[in-house]
Write an enzyme that holds these catalytic residues in place. Structure first.
Site, short mmCIF file in Angstrom:
data_model
loop_
_atom_site.label_atom_id
_atom_site.label_comp_id
_atom_site.label_asym_id
_atom_site.label_seq_id
_atom_site.Cartn_x
_atom_site.Cartn_y
_atom_site.Cartn_z
N CYS A 43 -3.48 11.06 1.74
CA CYS A 43 -2.84 9.77 1.47
C CYS A 43 -1.47 9.94 0.85
O CYS A 43 -0.45 9.63 1.46
CB CYS A 43 -3.72 8.96 0.53
SG CYS A 43 -5.43 8.89 1.08
N LYS A 77 0.83 -1.21 0.00
CA LYS A 77 0.00 0.00 0.00
C LYS A 77 0.86 1.26 0.00
O LYS A 77 0.62 2.21 -0.75
CB LYS A 77 -0.94 -0.01 1.21
CG LYS A 77 -1.71 1.26 1.43
CD LYS A 77 -2.57 1.62 0.22
CE LYS A 77 -2.93 3.09 0.22
NZ LYS A 77 -4.28 3.36 0.52
N1 SAJ Z 1 -2.12 14.95 -8.81
C1 SAJ Z 1 -1.36 15.72 -9.66
N2 SAJ Z 1 -1.08 15.23 -10.91
C2 SAJ Z 1 -1.54 14.03 -11.33
C3 SAJ Z 1 -2.31 13.24 -10.46
C4 SAJ Z 1 -2.60 13.73 -9.19
O1 SAJ Z 1 -0.92 16.82 -9.31
O2 SAJ Z 1 -1.26 13.67 -12.49
C5 SAJ Z 1 -2.43 15.44 -7.46
C6 SAJ Z 1 -3.91 15.68 -7.21
O3 SAJ Z 1 -4.31 16.94 -7.69
C7 SAJ Z 1 -3.99 15.58 -5.70
C8 SAJ Z 1 -2.93 14.52 -5.37
O4 SAJ Z 1 -2.07 14.46 -6.50
O5 SAJ Z 1 -3.62 16.79 -5.08
C9 SAJ Z 1 -3.47 13.14 -5.08
O6 SAJ Z 1 -4.56 12.82 -5.93
P1 SAJ Z 1 -4.75 11.37 -6.58
O7 SAJ Z 1 -5.97 11.41 -7.41
O8 SAJ Z 1 -3.49 10.93 -7.24
O9 SAJ Z 1 -4.90 10.39 -5.33
P2 SAJ Z 1 -5.81 10.38 -3.99
O10 SAJ Z 1 -5.00 10.94 -2.87
O11 SAJ Z 1 -7.16 10.96 -4.22
O12 SAJ Z 1 -5.99 8.77 -3.77
C10 SAJ Z 1 -4.82 7.96 -3.70
C11 SAJ Z 1 -4.99 6.77 -4.65
N3 SAJ Z 1 -3.71 6.06 -4.80
C12 SAJ Z 1 -3.18 5.81 -6.01
O13 SAJ Z 1 -3.70 6.15 -7.04
C13 SAJ Z 1 -1.92 5.02 -6.02
C14 SAJ Z 1 -6.08 5.84 -4.12
O14 SAJ Z 1 -6.18 4.67 -4.94
C15 SAJ Z 1 -5.77 5.44 -2.67
O15 SAJ Z 1 -6.76 4.57 -2.14
C16 SAJ Z 1 -5.74 6.72 -1.85
O16 SAJ Z 1 -4.66 7.53 -2.34
C17 SAJ Z 1 -5.53 6.34 -0.39
O17 SAJ Z 1 -6.52 6.43 0.37
O18 SAJ Z 1 -4.43 5.91 -0.02
#
Ligand code: SAJ
Length: 415
Positions: free
Chosen positions: A273, A219
């Site tokens: 996360c 994880k």
């Molecule tokens: N972000 C970027 N650029 C991107 C993708 C995301 O700047 O290309 C930013 C987003 O704007 C945000 C942050 O990253 O601020 C995180 O967003 P996210 O959509 O990547 O992830 P979370 O935090 O909403 O959810 C993540 C997920 N993990 C992965 O994709 C590996 C989810 O599957 C997990 O269950 C969750 O963390 C968790 O609870 O751990």
């Protein structure tokens, strides 16, 4: 499917615990959700929800309405106990990012008096490596009667303990709860097998079994992988800015290579996360986890970089109106936890370099920290428009209508 229906206690009714509890209830299990917040318990018992997540209201209403889900401040006896409480970090002098296991420890103490031989305890919370074993130690300390079994003289069953890390994406939790593959790590094989039987009652994805430490690390690895890849995109955006190259075009072109898939830059990484979990690896292996630490630092430095960009253009005005579009940590959600957009907006307000007007269409009157403005008003008044979140509402703005303004498009809406 109607086989193996259980009595289940879920401790922690937040973004993971509540969807999991209500999903289990709609599959026929008798579920008791336990939370320390009386308001949360009362809200759920009325069939309502205290967090925003698409379709969760329907699921909870149906689970509570059928009598299969109840919420309470107190745990009770059950077949299975699921722990879904937060694992933030706390700031100590030795390490400002020390994992804070106090919620998990408290949740374990809450259920310990009710555990019977043959019961299953599952940790869903994202946790540092070794936490599942810690839970076993805490239970063994509080309930030696459950563990000091004489195998030859007793025919009682042991207690089964496993880690099944949540993997759902905020905004898509209900779908991903059903469709995602799951990893289950047991303190022994029997624990992992027993947990698999339960998850099969609602999970359509594949379920992979391993040991507890590998499941914990898997994880943390998933979220660190994403963090490192976002850091690469954020670093590229800063390099390209210096070299006067459009980073969005650059990434699109580089991604035409069959083995390149760069993520999108933004104002930094938010949420509870990805901005947190990599630190659990760094805390456990500080000498080795160099890249993971560096990625965290790159992503954490991005809000400051954005702030500098605004300051650099603000000097062209006497008292500019700065319109901040979006406060949430990502698009089309209302979640402000660890949000870089909120951090930047706050810092801009404190800097006094102009009049800041913030617009966040997904947040209603519950936000009290500073006034929020309608999109039309911000578009009318702003000299500088700072796009911090790529909400759908903002994607609909015609770029030509902004030609009188300085636009800092940190999410690349208009590429
Ligand atoms: N972000 C970027 N650029 C991107 C993708 C995301 O700047 O290309 C930013 C987003 O704007 C945000 C942050 O990253 O601020 C995180 O967003 P996210 O959509 O990547 O992830 P979370 O935090 O909403 O959810 C993540 C997920 N993990 C992965 O994709 C590996 C989810 O599957 C997990 O269950 C969750 O963390 C968790 O609870 O751990």
């Amino acid at each position: 499917m109607q086989r193996n229906l259980q009595k289940i206690v879920v401790v922690g009714l937040g973004y993971i615990g509540l969807p999991t509890a209500s999903m289990l209830a709609t599959k026929g299990h008798q579920v008791l959700g336990v939370d320390i917040n009386p308001k949360t318990v009362a809200t759920i018992n009325q069939g309502n929800i205290h967090i925003v997540e698409p379709d969760l209201d329907i699921l909870v209403r149906s689970a509570v309405g059928s009598g299969k889900l109840k919420a309470s401040l107190q745990a009770e006896e059950a077949d299975t106990f699921i722990l879904a409480v937060p694992t933030p970090f706390r700031h100590t002098e030795v390490n400002p990012k020390t994992p804070d296991l106090s919620y998990i420890e408290a949740a374990t103490r809450t259920i310990a008096p009710f555990i019977k031989p043959g019961n299953l305890v599952i940790l869903e919370s994202t946790s540092p490596v070794g936490t599942t074993e810690l839970i076993q130690d805490i239970i063994a300390g509080l309930r030696p009667d459950l563990f000091n079994l004489e195998p030859r003289t007793s025919n009682r069953e042991p207690v089964f303990i496993a880690h099944c890390p949540e993997r759902v994406l905020p905004g898509h939790i209900i779908r991903e709860l059903v469709d995602n593959d799951r990893i289950i790590g047991g303190v022994d094989n029997a624990s992992a097998e027993k947990a698999k039987v339960l998850y099969q009652t609602f999970c359509n994805g594949s379920i992979y079994l391993t040991d507890a430490r590998t499941a914990e690390m898997a994880k943390l690895t998933e979220n660190s992988f994403r963090d490192v890849n976002i850091a690469f995109a954020n670093e590229l955006s800063m390099v390209c800015d210096k070299l006067n190259i459009n980073v969005w075009n650059l990434i699109e072109l580089a991604n035409k290579h069959p083995r390149v898939n760069i993520l999108q830059p933004g104002p930094g990484v938010g949420g509870h996360c990805i901005a947190v979990d990599p630190w659990f690896i760094v805390a456990a292996a500080p000498e080795e986890a160099k890249l993971i630490r560096c990625a965290r630092e790159v992503n954490d430095s991005k809000p400051e970089w954005v702030l500098e960009k605004v300051k650099n253009v603000a000097v062209r005005f006497k008292n500019p109106v700065i319109g901040c579009l979006g406060l949430a940590f990502k698009a089309n959600i209302d979640d402000l936890r660890e949000s870089p957009a909120l951090e930047i907006t706050r810092d801009l307000m404190a800097s006094g370099i102009g009049c800041v007007m913030a617009c966040e269409p997904n947040v209603n009157g519950s936000f009290q920290e500073f006034p929020l403005h309608e999109l039309d008003e911000v578009l009318r008044e702003a000299d500088i428009l700072l796009v911090l979140v790529d909400h759908d509402e903002f994607k609909g703005i015609a770029f030509e209508s902004l030609k009188e303004k300085i636009v800092l498009d940190i999410r690349g809406i208009w590429r």
